[in-house]
Design a protein around this motif. Sequence first.
Motif, PDB file in Angstrom:
ATOM      1  N   ILE A  53       0.845  -1.207   0.000  1.00 22.53           N
ATOM      2  CA  ILE A  53       0.000   0.000   0.000  1.00 22.53           C
ATOM      3  C   ILE A  53       0.872   1.247   0.000  1.00 22.53           C
ATOM      4  O   ILE A  53       0.595   2.208  -0.741  1.00 22.53           O
ATOM      5  N   ILE A  54       1.931   1.251   0.808  1.00 23.30           N
ATOM      6  CA  ILE A  54       2.843   2.403   0.837  1.00 23.30           C
ATOM      7  C   ILE A  54       3.491   2.599  -0.530  1.00 23.30           C
ATOM      8  O   ILE A  54       3.562   3.729  -1.046  1.00 23.30           O
ATOM      9  N   SER A  55       3.932   1.505  -1.146  1.00 24.32           N
ATOM     10  CA  SER A  55       4.547   1.602  -2.468  1.00 24.32           C
ATOM     11  C   SER A  55       3.552   2.131  -3.497  1.00 24.32           C
ATOM     12  O   SER A  55       3.897   2.973  -4.337  1.00 24.32           O
ATOM     13  N   LEU A  56       2.317   1.627  -3.433  1.00 23.13           N
ATOM     14  CA  LEU A  56       1.279   2.090  -4.370  1.00 23.13           C
ATOM     15  C   LEU A  56       0.970   3.571  -4.160  1.00 23.13           C
ATOM     16  O   LEU A  56       0.829   4.323  -5.138  1.00 23.13           O
ATOM     17  N   LEU A  57       0.881   4.015  -2.900  1.00 26.58           N
ATOM     18  CA  LEU A  57       0.627   5.433  -2.623  1.00 26.58           C
ATOM     19  C   LEU A  57       1.760   6.318  -3.137  1.00 26.58           C
ATOM     20  O   LEU A  57       1.509   7.398  -3.689  1.00 26.58           O
ATOM     21  N   ILE A  58       2.992   5.870  -2.963  1.00 25.90           N
ATOM     22  CA  ILE A  58       4.135   6.641  -3.473  1.00 25.90           C
ATOM     23  C   ILE A  58       4.082   6.701  -5.000  1.00 25.90           C
ATOM     24  O   ILE A  58       4.273   7.772  -5.607  1.00 25.90           O
ATOM     25  N   GLY A  59       3.792   5.566  -5.648  1.00 22.30           N
ATOM     26  CA  GLY A  59       3.692   5.535  -7.106  1.00 22.30           C
ATOM     27  C   GLY A  59       2.567   6.430  -7.616  1.00 22.30           C
ATOM     28  O   GLY A  59       2.738   7.147  -8.608  1.00 22.30           O
ATOM     29  N   LEU A  60       1.409   6.387  -6.939  1.00 21.46           N
ATOM     30  CA  LEU A  60       0.284   7.252  -7.331  1.00 21.46           C
ATOM     31  C   LEU A  60       0.611   8.729  -7.111  1.00 21.46           C
ATOM     32  O   LEU A  60       0.213   9.582  -7.913  1.00 21.46           O
ATOM     33  N   GLY A  61       1.342   9.016  -6.026  1.00 18.96           N
ATOM     34  CA  GLY A  61       1.751  10.405  -5.768  1.00 18.96           C
ATOM     35  C   GLY A  61       2.643  10.939  -6.879  1.00 18.96           C
ATOM     36  O   GLY A  61       2.447  12.056  -7.366  1.00 18.96           O
ATOM     37  N   PHE A  62       3.615  10.146  -7.299  1.00 13.83           N
ATOM     38  CA  PHE A  62       4.488  10.570  -8.394  1.00 13.83           C
ATOM     39  C   PHE A  62       3.713  10.657  -9.712  1.00 13.83           C
ATOM     40  O   PHE A  62       3.963  11.548 -10.529  1.00 13.83           O
ATOM     41  N   TYR A  63       2.782   9.751  -9.913  1.00 14.34           N
ATOM     42  CA  TYR A  63       1.962   9.792 -11.137  1.00 14.34           C
ATOM     43  C   TYR A  63       1.129  11.076 -11.168  1.00 14.34           C
ATOM     44  O   TYR A  63       0.978  11.706 -12.206  1.00 14.34           O
ATOM     45  N   TRP A  64       0.614  11.462 -10.011  1.00  9.35           N
ATOM     46  CA  TRP A  64      -0.237  12.645  -9.905  1.00  9.35           C
ATOM     47  C   TRP A  64       0.535  13.923 -10.211  1.00  9.35           C
ATOM     48  O   TRP A  64      -0.008  14.858 -10.804  1.00  9.35           O
ATOM     49  N   VAL A  65       1.853  13.963  -9.851  1.00 11.34           N
ATOM     50  CA  VAL A  65       2.649  15.160 -10.128  1.00 11.34           C
ATOM     51  C   VAL A  65       3.334  15.112 -11.491  1.00 11.34           C
ATOM     52  O   VAL A  65       4.098  16.007 -11.837  1.00 11.34           O
ATOM     53  N   GLY A  66       3.059  14.043 -12.271  1.00 14.86           N
ATOM     54  CA  GLY A  66       3.573  14.015 -13.627  1.00 14.86           C
ATOM     55  C   GLY A  66       4.690  13.015 -13.897  1.00 14.86           C
ATOM     56  O   GLY A  66       5.119  12.883 -15.040  1.00 14.86           O
ATOM     57  N   ALA A  67       5.174  12.346 -12.901  1.00 13.66           N
ATOM     58  CA  ALA A  67       6.231  11.342 -13.105  1.00 13.66           C
ATOM     59  C   ALA A  67       5.561   9.973 -13.270  1.00 13.66           C
ATOM     60  O   ALA A  67       5.501   9.162 -12.354  1.00 13.66           O
ATOM     61  N   SER A  68       5.071   9.736 -14.461  1.00 14.29           N
ATOM     62  CA  SER A  68       4.247   8.544 -14.694  1.00 14.29           C
ATOM     63  C   SER A  68       5.043   7.236 -14.747  1.00 14.29           C
ATOM     64  O   SER A  68       4.453   6.166 -14.672  1.00 14.29           O
ATOM     65  N   PHE A  69       6.376   7.304 -14.857  1.00 15.43           N
ATOM     66  CA  PHE A  69       7.170   6.082 -14.945  1.00 15.43           C
ATOM     67  C   PHE A  69       7.416   5.418 -13.583  1.00 15.43           C
ATOM     68  O   PHE A  69       7.913   4.304 -13.512  1.00 15.43           O
ATOM     69  N   VAL A  70       7.068   6.086 -12.498  1.00 15.37           N
ATOM     70  CA  VAL A  70       7.282   5.524 -11.165  1.00 15.37           C
ATOM     71  C   VAL A  70       6.203   4.487 -10.839  1.00 15.37           C
ATOM     72  O   VAL A  70       6.474   3.468 -10.206  1.00 15.37           O
ATOM     73  N   LEU A  71       4.989   4.717 -11.292  1.00 13.57           N
ATOM     74  CA  LEU A  71       3.869   3.824 -10.970  1.00 13.57           C
ATOM     75  C   LEU A  71       4.082   2.386 -11.456  1.00 13.57           C
ATOM     76  O   LEU A  71       3.806   1.450 -10.690  1.00 13.57           O
ATOM     77  N   PRO A  72       4.572   2.143 -12.675  1.00 14.76           N
ATOM     78  CA  PRO A  72       4.818   0.749 -13.068  1.00 14.76           C
ATOM     79  C   PRO A  72       5.826   0.035 -12.164  1.00 14.76           C
ATOM     80  O   PRO A  72       5.681  -1.161 -11.885  1.00 14.76           O
ATOM     81  N   PHE A  73       6.813   0.770 -11.682  1.00 12.24           N
ATOM     82  CA  PHE A  73       7.778   0.161 -10.764  1.00 12.24           C
ATOM     83  C   PHE A  73       7.131  -0.182  -9.423  1.00 12.24           C
ATOM     84  O   PHE A  73       7.500  -1.158  -8.776  1.00 12.24           O
TER      85      PHE A  73
END
Length: 171
Positions: A53-73
């Motif tokens: 859940i923490i990893s998913l929240l971090i990935g969604l946070g980066f996706y929300w600010v425009g860094a969409s490549f973090v979410l797949p990781f």
Amino acid sequence: MGTVKSKNNFMSHLPTSESILGRHDGGCWVWHLKRNISIAPSHLAFVFMALGIISLLIGLGFYWVGASFVLPFSFVEIAVLVIAYFYNAIHANDYEKLIVDGNSIKIESKIGFKITQTQLVRSLTRVDTLRHMNEIIHLRQGVKYSYFGKFVHANLRPLLAKKISERLHLR
């Protein structure tokens, strides 16, 4: 000045349990060795779920600010956590069991989903001497052999081999 302890002196001070000394069960001797697990699979599931859940929240946070490549990781990390959890759950109940009964020796081991059983004749079986302290115990009857002691600390294997050998030659 300090004193230096020898290996034999060190081993004599280690606590010995029923798994090393064996248990007399009716007319037979039994050694039942289990994997040492420090956390129950249900508790481990909660820990891994929290990490996911923490990893998913971090990935969604980066996706929300425009860094969409973090979410797949983040998804890859969650997949690895799921694989690690199932691997741990499969091996949580691994064990080895040695039974000396009458003139037979039965060795059973469960590693993952695989259960292996070996039967040896007590009077023809010998416990091979450990060349190195870290080696697993070899029970041999001619060309037929089996290993035992995977779930015992390496420092306790010589004592376990000695106790098994004593019980094999004891009538």
